[in-house]
Motif scaffolding. Sequence first.
Motif, PDB file in Angstrom:
ATOM      1  N   PRO A  20       0.805  -1.216   0.000  1.00  0.00           N
ATOM      2  CA  PRO A  20       0.000   0.000   0.000  1.00  0.00           C
ATOM      3  C   PRO A  20       0.846   1.278   0.000  1.00  0.00           C
ATOM      4  O   PRO A  20       0.346   2.333  -0.281  1.00  0.00           O
ATOM      5  CB  PRO A  20      -0.805  -0.110   1.291  1.00  0.00           C
ATOM      6  N   TYR A  79       1.391  -2.408  13.027  1.00  0.00           N
ATOM      7  CA  TYR A  79      -0.004  -2.081  13.314  1.00  0.00           C
ATOM      8  C   TYR A  79      -0.182  -2.012  14.825  1.00  0.00           C
ATOM      9  O   TYR A  79       0.540  -2.663  15.566  1.00  0.00           O
ATOM     10  CB  TYR A  79      -0.936  -3.166  12.768  1.00  0.00           C
ATOM     11  N   ASN A  85      -6.589  -2.079   9.637  1.00  0.00           N
ATOM     12  CA  ASN A  85      -6.525  -2.228   8.181  1.00  0.00           C
ATOM     13  C   ASN A  85      -5.313  -1.541   7.573  1.00  0.00           C
ATOM     14  O   ASN A  85      -4.858  -1.921   6.498  1.00  0.00           O
ATOM     15  CB  ASN A  85      -7.793  -1.665   7.529  1.00  0.00           C
ATOM     16  N   HIS A  86      -4.805  -0.508   8.232  1.00  0.00           N
ATOM     17  CA  HIS A  86      -3.698   0.267   7.679  1.00  0.00           C
ATOM     18  C   HIS A  86      -2.553   0.323   8.681  1.00  0.00           C
ATOM     19  O   HIS A  86      -2.779   0.548   9.878  1.00  0.00           O
ATOM     20  CB  HIS A  86      -4.153   1.686   7.339  1.00  0.00           C
TER      21      HIS A  86
END
Length: 134
Positions: A20, A79, A85-86
Amino acid sequence: DQESEDDLSASRTSLERQSPHRGNTTVHVCWHRNTSVSMIDFSIAVENQLSGNLLRKFKNSNGWQKLWVVFTNFCMFFYKSHQDNHPLASLPLLGYSLTIPSESENIHKDYVFKLHFKSHVYYFRAESEYTFER
């Protein structure tokens, strides 16, 4: 074996899609660190992904922060928990060395390892011998 241009571009494209953070793709990091990764190493890396809790040492303090860590594509993603999620941050590991802290570094905990590249130094602690070995 020589690889065709199509094979190389397909690998790059697939690699870039998986991460990402465009700035931390393997291609981007290789370019900035003036290094390369063989197709064999890349294949091994994609097949070997790890995730779990690690404790990260804060600079110049005795505190440790518990993070959920995902290791994939030569990069560690951090995380707050496994449900996020990110990532909070990521650390591309190409060029880093993995060692055990020396006695002079005054880290008196079990299962600690050190990642360092030039002036960048990170300490991580596993919660068990099994996790440490992985």
